[in-house]
Design a protein around this motif. Sequence first.
Motif, mmCIF file in Angstrom:
data_model
loop_
_atom_site.group_PDB
_atom_site.id
_atom_site.type_symbol
_atom_site.label_atom_id
_atom_site.label_comp_id
_atom_site.label_asym_id
_atom_site.label_seq_id
_atom_site.Cartn_x
_atom_site.Cartn_y
_atom_site.Cartn_z
ATOM 1 N N ALA A 140 35.367 35.535 60.139
ATOM 2 C CA ALA A 140 34.355 34.910 59.295
ATOM 3 C C ALA A 140 34.775 33.512 58.845
ATOM 4 C CB ALA A 140 34.071 35.787 58.073
ATOM 5 N N ARG A 141 36.071 33.246 58.869
ATOM 6 C CA ARG A 141 36.606 31.945 58.457
ATOM 7 C C ARG A 141 37.664 31.502 59.459
ATOM 8 N NH1 ARG A 141 39.280 32.666 53.007
ATOM 9 N NH2 ARG A 141 39.468 34.855 53.533
ATOM 10 N N SER A 142 38.057 30.278 59.317
ATOM 11 C CA SER A 142 39.114 29.742 60.175
ATOM 12 C C SER A 142 40.413 30.514 59.958
ATOM 13 C CB SER A 142 39.323 28.266 59.837
ATOM 14 O OG SER A 142 40.505 27.786 60.421
ATOM 15 N N PRO A 143 41.173 30.765 61.025
ATOM 16 C CA PRO A 143 42.452 31.486 60.879
ATOM 17 C C PRO A 143 43.424 30.792 59.927
ATOM 18 C CG PRO A 143 41.868 31.280 63.190
ATOM 19 C CD PRO A 143 40.876 30.471 62.426
ATOM 20 N N SER A 144 43.319 29.479 59.831
ATOM 21 C CA SER A 144 44.225 28.746 58.937
ATOM 22 C C SER A 144 43.864 28.940 57.466
ATOM 23 C CB SER A 144 44.228 27.250 59.277
ATOM 24 O OG SER A 144 42.936 26.706 59.083
ATOM 25 N N GLU A 145 42.683 29.462 57.189
ATOM 26 C CA GLU A 145 42.233 29.674 55.813
ATOM 27 C C GLU A 145 42.485 31.103 55.318
ATOM 28 O OE1 GLU A 145 38.103 28.731 55.781
ATOM 29 O OE2 GLU A 145 38.438 26.619 56.249
ATOM 30 N N ILE A 146 42.881 31.995 56.212
ATOM 31 C CA ILE A 146 43.054 33.403 55.837
ATOM 32 C C ILE A 146 44.545 33.700 55.691
ATOM 33 C CG2 ILE A 146 42.627 35.800 56.499
ATOM 34 C CD1 ILE A 146 40.242 34.791 58.169
ATOM 35 N N THR A 147 44.994 33.857 54.447
ATOM 36 C CA THR A 147 46.418 34.113 54.213
ATOM 37 C C THR A 147 46.723 35.606 54.286
ATOM 38 O OG1 THR A 147 46.233 34.364 51.811
ATOM 39 C CG2 THR A 147 46.559 32.114 52.657
ATOM 40 N N LEU A 148 47.976 35.894 54.560
ATOM 41 C CA LEU A 148 48.402 37.294 54.583
ATOM 42 C C LEU A 148 48.263 37.917 53.202
ATOM 43 C CD1 LEU A 148 51.530 37.354 56.911
ATOM 44 C CD2 LEU A 148 49.110 37.563 57.464
ATOM 45 N N LEU A 149 48.458 37.124 52.159
ATOM 46 C CA LEU A 149 48.303 37.639 50.797
ATOM 47 C C LEU A 149 46.886 38.168 50.572
ATOM 48 C CD1 LEU A 149 49.449 38.131 47.978
ATOM 49 C CD2 LEU A 149 48.783 35.795 47.392
ATOM 50 N N GLU A 150 45.883 37.422 51.016
ATOM 51 C CA GLU A 150 44.494 37.862 50.868
ATOM 52 C C GLU A 150 44.248 39.175 51.604
ATOM 53 O OE1 GLU A 150 41.312 34.505 51.011
ATOM 54 O OE2 GLU A 150 42.884 34.011 52.460
ATOM 55 N N ILE A 151 44.780 39.256 52.808
ATOM 56 C CA ILE A 151 44.576 40.450 53.630
ATOM 57 C C ILE A 151 45.231 41.662 52.980
ATOM 58 C CG2 ILE A 151 45.052 41.506 55.879
ATOM 59 C CD1 ILE A 151 45.050 38.552 56.986
ATOM 60 N N VAL A 152 46.465 41.495 52.542
ATOM 61 C CA VAL A 152 47.196 42.603 51.913
ATOM 62 C C VAL A 152 46.478 43.046 50.650
ATOM 63 C CG1 VAL A 152 49.348 43.233 50.742
ATOM 64 C CG2 VAL A 152 49.424 42.045 52.937
ATOM 65 N N LYS A 153 46.020 42.108 49.837
ATOM 66 C CA LYS A 153 45.307 42.474 48.606
ATOM 67 C C LYS A 153 44.009 43.209 48.908
ATOM 68 C CE LYS A 153 47.196 39.372 45.196
ATOM 69 N NZ LYS A 153 46.895 38.480 44.078
ATOM 70 N N CYS A 154 43.334 42.812 49.968
ATOM 71 C CA CYS A 154 42.085 43.475 50.351
ATOM 72 C C CYS A 154 42.345 44.920 50.770
ATOM 73 C CB CYS A 154 41.422 42.711 51.492
ATOM 74 S SG CYS A 154 39.973 43.512 52.202
ATOM 75 N N LEU A 155 43.397 45.123 51.540
ATOM 76 C CA LEU A 155 43.661 46.448 52.102
ATOM 77 C C LEU A 155 44.486 47.352 51.196
ATOM 78 C CD1 LEU A 155 44.349 45.156 55.665
ATOM 79 C CD2 LEU A 155 42.428 46.591 55.002
ATOM 80 N N GLU A 156 45.412 46.771 50.465
ATOM 81 C CA GLU A 156 46.314 47.569 49.631
ATOM 82 C C GLU A 156 45.891 47.600 48.166
ATOM 83 O OE1 GLU A 156 48.793 49.245 50.999
ATOM 84 O OE2 GLU A 156 48.695 48.317 52.971
ATOM 85 N N GLY A 157 44.960 46.742 47.801
ATOM 86 C CA GLY A 157 44.549 46.650 46.409
ATOM 87 C C GLY A 157 45.189 45.441 45.762
ATOM 88 N N SER A 158 44.517 44.885 44.796
ATOM 89 C CA SER A 158 44.996 43.644 44.182
ATOM 90 C C SER A 158 45.986 43.879 43.055
ATOM 91 C CB SER A 158 43.813 42.822 43.669
ATOM 92 O OG SER A 158 43.110 43.561 42.701
ATOM 93 N N GLU A 159 46.131 45.106 42.646
ATOM 94 C CA GLU A 159 47.055 45.392 41.556
ATOM 95 C C GLU A 159 48.487 45.329 42.057
ATOM 96 O OE1 GLU A 159 45.814 49.289 40.620
ATOM 97 O OE2 GLU A 159 43.765 48.640 40.276
ATOM 98 N N GLY A 160 49.332 44.749 41.274
ATOM 99 C CA GLY A 160 50.750 44.702 41.615
ATOM 100 C C GLY A 160 51.383 46.077 41.455
ATOM 101 N N THR A 161 52.634 46.172 41.790
ATOM 102 C CA THR A 161 53.323 47.456 41.699
ATOM 103 C C THR A 161 53.927 47.670 40.323
ATOM 104 O OG1 THR A 161 55.336 46.443 42.512
ATOM 105 C CG2 THR A 161 53.896 47.491 44.138
ATOM 106 N N THR A 162 53.651 46.750 39.401
ATOM 107 C CA THR A 162 54.279 46.830 38.090
ATOM 108 C C THR A 162 53.249 47.014 36.994
ATOM 109 O OG1 THR A 162 54.220 44.440 37.907
ATOM 110 C CG2 THR A 162 56.228 45.403 38.799
ATOM 111 N N GLU A 163 53.711 47.544 35.890
ATOM 112 C CA GLU A 163 52.874 47.709 34.712
ATOM 113 C C GLU A 163 53.305 46.682 33.681
ATOM 114 O OE1 GLU A 163 53.408 51.711 33.366
ATOM 115 O OE2 GLU A 163 53.240 52.499 35.382
ATOM 116 N N ALA A 164 52.590 46.623 32.586
ATOM 117 C CA ALA A 164 52.953 45.682 31.529
ATOM 118 C C ALA A 164 54.302 46.062 30.931
ATOM 119 C CB ALA A 164 51.879 45.685 30.445
ATOM 120 N N ILE A 165 55.124 45.062 30.699
ATOM 121 C CA ILE A 165 56.465 45.297 30.159
ATOM 122 C C ILE A 165 56.395 45.916 28.770
ATOM 123 C CG2 ILE A 165 58.561 44.115 29.359
ATOM 124 C CD1 ILE A 165 58.189 42.176 31.665
ATOM 125 N N SER A 166 55.353 45.613 28.038
ATOM 126 C CA SER A 166 55.257 46.112 26.662
ATOM 127 C C SER A 166 55.199 47.637 26.573
ATOM 128 C CB SER A 166 54.024 45.514 25.981
ATOM 129 O OG SER A 166 52.861 45.903 26.676
#
Length: 144
Positions: free
Chosen positions: A69-95
């Motif tokens: 849908a977009r140029s290959p140079s515009e699609i980062t691995l970070l975007e792909i991973v977040k789309c497939l694995e979820g955007s939440e990090g593996t960590t919770e709030a330190i508090s």
Amino acid sequence: MELSCKTKYALLALLELTSNYQNQEPLQIRQIAEKQDISDRYLEQLLATLRRGGFVKSQRGAKGGYLLARSPSEITLLEIVKCLEGSEGTTEAISKFKTPEQCVVQETWHEIDRAMEAQLKKYNLQTLSEQRNNKQQIDLMYYI
């Protein structure tokens, strides 16, 4: 840390679509599946997720299939991973943690998450495609 099979297969499919980006010819699921040794049904699910994420578009008809849908140079691995694995990090709030040990572990995971995101942001489908092409050239030279 290792990527899931879902993300690995999605990257393989996206790299295959990157190969056809310049000529804008759609690839059918069976073509991608056969070339990358992925189940048709599983690939269909992955491509649906990638379509919803805005990475691929589908084209109907006898010569239909999938395109980037977009140029290959515009699609980062970070975007792909977040789309497939979820955007939440593996960590919770330190508090949420009360002991110094828990805080240290949590802070370390935050640092690892930031480093991993920085690395994934540096790569896009174009750089992966170029690396693949270089590898293919080197492999061909050994057979001559």
